[in-house]
Design a protein around this motif. Structure first.
Motif: not given
Length: 138
Positions: A34-62
Motif C-alpha cells: 500500500v503505497e505510502g503506508e505499508v509493505l509486507m513481504v512473506k519471509v517464511a512459512d507463516r512469517v511476514v516482514l512488515s515495513l510501515w511508514d514511520r509516522d503511521a507506525f508511531e501513531a499506532e504504537v506510541g
C-alpha cells in the motif's frame, strides 16, 4: 499462547526507499503493498516482514525512541554455506546496502557478515553449522 512469531514490523523513514531496496534490489516479492503506508513481504512459512511508514507506525504504537547507535536488534538470514554468505552480502551491496560488514569466521564456529537496509536495520547473513542453524534452513 502458541510459541511462534507471525510478524516482524519495522518503522521505515522512507517507505519508497525500503520498497526499492527489498523489492528491486534484493528481488523479494510483496505480499501486500500500500503505497505510502505499508509493505509486507512473506519471509517464511507463516512469517511476514512488515515495513510501515514511520509516522503511521508511531501513531499506532506510541512514541519512538531516537538517538545515536543502532536499533537493539538484528534480523538474520541463514544460508547453507560460507560461500552463500558472501553471495548474499554482494547482492545486498548491489542493492545499495551500506554499511556491509564482510563475512568472517566466528568463535562459535560459524561464518557471518552484516548489511544495513535503508533505515539502518542490520541483517546478519549467517552460515551456522550447528543443529539450530540447520533447523532454520528450508
Amino acid at each position: 499462547m502458541d510459541q511462534r512469531l507471525s510478524f516482524v514490523t519495522l518503522a521505515a523513514r522512507d517507505l519508497a526507499a525500503s520498497r526499492r531496496f527489498y523489492l528491486d534490489g534484493l528481488g523479494w516479492r510483496a505480499a501486500l503493498d500500500v503505497e505510502g503506508e505499508v509493505l509486507m513481504v512473506k519471509v517464511a512459512d507463516r512469517v511476514v516482514l512488515s515495513l510501515w511508514d514511520r509516522d503511521a507506525f508511531e501513531a499506532e504504537v506510541g512514541p519512538l525512541a531516537d538517538g545515536p547507535g543502532l536499533a537493539p536488534l538484528t534480523l538474520a538470514h541463514n544460508v547453507a554455506t560460507r560461500e552463500e554468505v558472501d553471495a548474499v552480502l554482494a547482492t545486498a551491496r548491489g542493492a545499495g546496502a551500506d554499511p556491509v560488514h564482510p563475512g568472517q569466521e566466528r568463535a562459535w564456529g560459524g561464518y557471518t557478515g552484516y548489511f544495513a537496509d535503508p533505515d539502518g536495520y542490520r541483517w546478519e547473513i549467517a552460515w551456522n553449522p550447528g543443529p539450530i542453524g540447520q533447523e532454520v534452513l528450508p
